[in-house]
Motif scaffolding. Sequence first.
Motif, PDB file in Angstrom:
ATOM      1  N   UNK A   1     -41.827  15.220 -84.302  1.00 25.25           N
ATOM      2  CA  UNK A   1     -41.588  15.946 -85.549  1.00 25.25           C
ATOM      3  C   UNK A   1     -40.548  17.047 -85.414  1.00 25.25           C
ATOM      4  N   UNK A   2     -40.211  17.429 -84.160  1.00 25.18           N
ATOM      5  CA  UNK A   2     -39.221  18.502 -83.974  1.00 25.18           C
ATOM      6  C   UNK A   2     -37.825  17.988 -83.629  1.00 25.18           C
ATOM      7  N   UNK A   3     -37.596  16.663 -83.782  1.00 21.86           N
ATOM      8  CA  UNK A   3     -36.258  16.107 -83.567  1.00 21.86           C
ATOM      9  C   UNK A   3     -35.984  15.637 -82.156  1.00 21.86           C
ATOM     10  N   UNK A   4     -36.973  15.754 -81.276  1.00 18.54           N
ATOM     11  CA  UNK A   4     -36.816  15.248 -79.912  1.00 18.54           C
ATOM     12  C   UNK A   4     -37.213  13.772 -79.880  1.00 18.54           C
ATOM     13  N   UNK A   5     -36.295  12.949 -79.380  1.00 23.29           N
ATOM     14  CA  UNK A   5     -36.538  11.511 -79.264  1.00 23.29           C
ATOM     15  C   UNK A   5     -36.639  11.153 -77.782  1.00 23.29           C
ATOM     16  N   UNK A   6     -37.572  10.268 -77.459  1.00 23.56           N
ATOM     17  CA  UNK A   6     -37.713   9.771 -76.101  1.00 23.56           C
ATOM     18  C   UNK A   6     -37.473   8.263 -76.087  1.00 23.56           C
ATOM     19  N   UNK A   7     -36.542   7.827 -75.245  1.00 21.16           N
ATOM     20  CA  UNK A   7     -36.284   6.405 -75.051  1.00 21.16           C
ATOM     21  C   UNK A   7     -36.806   6.026 -73.672  1.00 21.16           C
ATOM     22  N   UNK A   8     -37.762   5.112 -73.614  1.00 19.09           N
ATOM     23  CA  UNK A   8     -38.320   4.697 -72.337  1.00 19.09           C
ATOM     24  C   UNK A   8     -37.329   3.870 -71.526  1.00 19.09           C
ATOM     25  N   UNK A   9     -37.371   4.037 -70.207  1.00 22.82           N
ATOM     26  CA  UNK A   9     -36.557   3.189 -69.331  1.00 22.82           C
ATOM     27  C   UNK A   9     -36.870   1.719 -69.551  1.00 22.82           C
ATOM     28  N   UNK A  10     -38.144   1.415 -69.841  1.00 24.40           N
ATOM     29  CA  UNK A  10     -38.544   0.032 -70.065  1.00 24.40           C
ATOM     30  C   UNK A  10     -37.812  -0.612 -71.216  1.00 24.40           C
ATOM     31  N   UNK A  11     -37.510   0.161 -72.245  1.00 23.70           N
ATOM     32  CA  UNK A  11     -36.747  -0.373 -73.380  1.00 23.70           C
ATOM     33  C   UNK A  11     -35.317  -0.679 -72.960  1.00 23.70           C
ATOM     34  N   UNK A  12     -34.677   0.253 -72.248  1.00 25.98           N
ATOM     35  CA  UNK A  12     -33.303   0.026 -71.775  1.00 25.98           C
ATOM     36  C   UNK A  12     -33.244  -1.157 -70.817  1.00 25.98           C
ATOM     37  N   UNK A  13     -34.328  -1.392 -70.100  1.00 25.24           N
ATOM     38  CA  UNK A  13     -34.362  -2.490 -69.132  1.00 25.24           C
ATOM     39  C   UNK A  13     -34.522  -3.849 -69.795  1.00 25.24           C
ATOM     40  N   UNK A  14     -35.013  -3.883 -71.037  1.00 28.06           N
ATOM     41  CA  UNK A  14     -35.348  -5.166 -71.659  1.00 28.06           C
ATOM     42  C   UNK A  14     -34.406  -5.593 -72.778  1.00 28.06           C
ATOM     43  N   UNK A  15     -33.744  -4.665 -73.445  1.00 27.98           N
ATOM     44  CA  UNK A  15     -32.865  -5.079 -74.550  1.00 27.98           C
ATOM     45  C   UNK A  15     -31.720  -5.938 -74.026  1.00 27.98           C
ATOM     46  N   UNK A  16     -31.234  -6.837 -74.869  1.00 25.33           N
ATOM     47  CA  UNK A  16     -30.198  -7.785 -74.452  1.00 25.33           C
ATOM     48  C   UNK A  16     -28.787  -7.293 -74.726  1.00 25.33           C
ATOM     49  N   UNK A  17     -28.657  -6.317 -75.627  1.00 24.91           N
ATOM     50  CA  UNK A  17     -27.316  -5.832 -75.968  1.00 24.91           C
ATOM     51  C   UNK A  17     -27.415  -4.476 -76.650  1.00 24.91           C
ATOM     52  N   UNK A  18     -26.264  -3.882 -76.892  1.00 23.87           N
ATOM     53  CA  UNK A  18     -26.206  -2.540 -77.472  1.00 23.87           C
ATOM     54  C   UNK A  18     -26.710  -2.509 -78.904  1.00 23.87           C
ATOM     55  N   UNK A  19     -26.452  -3.569 -79.673  1.00 23.79           N
ATOM     56  CA  UNK A  19     -26.860  -3.589 -81.078  1.00 23.79           C
ATOM     57  C   UNK A  19     -28.372  -3.614 -81.229  1.00 23.79           C
ATOM     58  N   UNK A  20     -29.078  -4.323 -80.333  1.00 24.97           N
ATOM     59  CA  UNK A  20     -30.537  -4.302 -80.371  1.00 24.97           C
ATOM     60  C   UNK A  20     -31.058  -2.889 -80.168  1.00 24.97           C
ATOM     61  N   UNK A  21     -30.490  -2.204 -79.202  1.00 26.47           N
ATOM     62  CA  UNK A  21     -30.886  -0.821 -78.937  1.00 26.47           C
ATOM     63  C   UNK A  21     -30.596   0.059 -80.148  1.00 26.47           C
ATOM     64  N   UNK A  22     -29.455  -0.190 -80.807  1.00 23.24           N
ATOM     65  CA  UNK A  22     -29.068   0.615 -81.965  1.00 23.24           C
ATOM     66  C   UNK A  22     -30.083   0.491 -83.093  1.00 23.24           C
ATOM     67  N   UNK A  23     -30.567  -0.718 -83.349  1.00 23.27           N
ATOM     68  CA  UNK A  23     -31.548  -0.885 -84.429  1.00 23.27           C
ATOM     69  C   UNK A  23     -32.847  -0.147 -84.122  1.00 23.27           C
ATOM     70  N   UNK A  24     -33.293  -0.216 -82.879  1.00 28.83           N
ATOM     71  CA  UNK A  24     -34.544   0.463 -82.506  1.00 28.83           C
ATOM     72  C   UNK A  24     -34.391   1.979 -82.651  1.00 28.83           C
ATOM     73  N   UNK A  25     -33.229   2.513 -82.247  1.00 27.53           N
ATOM     74  CA  UNK A  25     -32.996   3.957 -82.412  1.00 27.53           C
ATOM     75  C   UNK A  25     -32.930   4.309 -83.891  1.00 27.53           C
ATOM     76  N   UNK A  26     -32.284   3.458 -84.697  1.00 27.61           N
ATOM     77  CA  UNK A  26     -32.207   3.700 -86.141  1.00 27.61           C
ATOM     78  C   UNK A  26     -33.604   3.719 -86.756  1.00 27.61           C
ATOM     79  N   UNK A  27     -34.471   2.859 -86.289  1.00 24.30           N
ATOM     80  CA  UNK A  27     -35.861   2.820 -86.763  1.00 24.30           C
ATOM     81  C   UNK A  27     -36.556   4.156 -86.474  1.00 24.30           C
ATOM     82  N   UNK A  28     -36.372   4.696 -85.268  1.00 24.31           N
ATOM     83  CA  UNK A  28     -37.001   5.973 -84.920  1.00 24.31           C
ATOM     84  C   UNK A  28     -36.385   7.128 -85.702  1.00 24.31           C
ATOM     85  N   UNK A  29     -35.096   7.055 -85.963  1.00 25.53           N
ATOM     86  CA  UNK A  29     -34.441   8.094 -86.779  1.00 25.53           C
ATOM     87  C   UNK A  29     -35.063   8.123 -88.170  1.00 25.53           C
TER      88      UNK A  29
END
Length: 711
Positions: free
Chosen positions: A112-140
């Motif tokens: 709620x204070x604007x701090x976002x955490x991205x797990x290493x496990x997510x970076x280890x599993x996504x197939x490309x940059x666009x997949x990561x972008x959608x997940x970050x957009x969802x959290x935003x």
Amino acid sequence: MIKKIKYGLIIVGFMLYMNLSAQSNSQHFICLESEGPIPEDFRKIIETDVKSSDFNYFLRDMFLNGKILYGNKLNNYVNTVTDHLLKEYPALRKEVRIYILKSPVVNAYATENGIFLINLGLLAQVSNESELAFIIAHEISHYAENHILKLSNYKDKLNNKEYKDFYLNYHNRSREQELESDKLALERYFKKSPYSYEVLDGTFDVLQYSELPFDEIPFTRSYVETNFYQFPDNYFLPSTAPIRSREDYIDTLQTHPNIEKRRTNAKLLIAGNSNEGRKIFVQPEALFNEIRQLARFECINIFLTEHEYDDAIYNTYVLQKNDPDNSFLEVAMSAAIYGLSKHKNYGGIGSTIENYKNIEGEKQQVHHFFSRLNRNEISLLALRFAWKAHLKQPENEYITSICKDLMKDISIKNKMGYTSFSDYPMGMDIGSIPVEVETLTDTTIVSNKYQRIKQQNKQNKVIPTDKFKTENFMLVDFRQDENFINLLNVVVNAAEDEQVHNIISEEKNIKLDKILVINPFYRYETRENGKKSKLKYYAKSEKEADKLASNIVHTTQKLHIESTVFSRNYLKIFNTEQYNHYAKLNSWVSDYINSGNISMVYYQSMNIDSMINYWGCNAVNLITVTNSKLRLFNTTKMGALIFTIICPYIFPFTFTECALPRYQTTTQFFVVDVKTGESLINSEYKKKSSMSEAYVNAFIYNMYYKLKKGK
């Protein structure tokens, strides 16, 4: 034309450089570290009252345990993705601060204070940059719509007494927010970014199969067998269980809607949108591959530290298929099988490898195979992998140490000697083995019977018998390696001498002049439920932990023991170099705790030398206090009341006993050598009293006094 060729060569050269750079980083990979100044976010969180936010104590715990990464290459990559998503929303971009959380779980969080955490496990599993972008957009979207606070307030308004209604209503509201976040992510942030719509289907695959390893490839027998020995066929499954993860599961009891709903909803939202000009990779693809590889390597580090050896083995095996000579992966595989062998020989592997019947996919073969190995087989297999790694990396002290430890286990604990191992391959017809021709002895050199016996022992070869099993053939090739045999003899002799020394020597005296005290831990146990109760007892525990740390500082100063107490207050003045050393120390502590008191060469000891040099000490002190309030009426109080009836004169004592709240307090005091893993002190004190603080302080003082005196 020449210009085009020139620019083409430059691009090719750049790509080659990026690939070589990634390979170089991976070859010398140890662990990820933070860079730059410590973010003000975490300095403030350390000082913030935990009652103000559910997330504050979570973020504080993650930081105090060295789990946060900031300022490094991974952070920069994720921040650049966020820049592209919020290019049209500059004010919002200033509010969003993203950090990496050292967790192998596929997930991301918005607070709620604007701090976002991205797990290493997510970076280890996504197939490309666009997949990561959608997940970050969802959290935003979650953050921009204030979903976290809204859901928390909604939860507080629900009737907790009607648990079924409370549970269903809360989870229904959570699922509604998830679908809304997908919608807003696509319509607001993803739509105005340069990222491709084509990857959305793959994004939901990542989320659906988040529990799976980095890839799905068969675990072959040839990886653990040779021409000299083979394991029984029943050690291997004829086929593995298919992966049955459903995307249309019933989500009534889930906080997230099922994947099929999210996938269908996303397809409807992007229907008719053009993908022209959009890119799957906005940053160089080679950079993405490097980032993902670093994240995967750090996930393997975490698996090994947490003693999750099944995940470590299979994921390392997967990565070795494309990078078979990678030095980090060689060490990781050796460490994982070594860890399994220690748990198998000194405890059990149930806590380190899940039952194969509960596993789906190719990884099931790993679980089945390692669960079938007996103590001798797993120790010898671990030694094979460790020795091969040692031959390639003779300077690696950790690998050398586990080779020696395994040799000691095989010879001393498992009682396998020279004649336990065949010099001939498994399956060879014993009758076809040629009779050894006795070597003539030069009597001018060998003049007595003792020397002839020694020479004969070196020349004799062990012929297998009918009783020999797989384990007896597992060193056929290594017995031809003179360096292996020499080291084995040295280790066995030293172990035998140590046994004798332990019998005849007196108790060791321990005297330390400097000690590192790691996060003195205080916990109040309560039967109360609910958010407010948890926050209350968390705050109370934290307050007591601060008092405990202050008492430790005072006690060590009074006894003239030089100490560094890593408490919450001490971390307020940290710089990044100190934080990185502190994070390594916390990883070592986690490795030590997960060992379950099994004496072993800890994996994190590889990363500890720089920490020891920095703090000038290799003795770590762990102190934990657990305090649980006893029931109002218990056997002690009832006994006092009965005795008072018999002897009324003790009424004042009985009144005090019954009126004051009593606590069961357990204090644990450990001192460990982080370099060797040797437990120097392991003591526990339990007390039921209304004055628990006084007893805890007295116990700690007594332990430090003994430490100072070397008792």
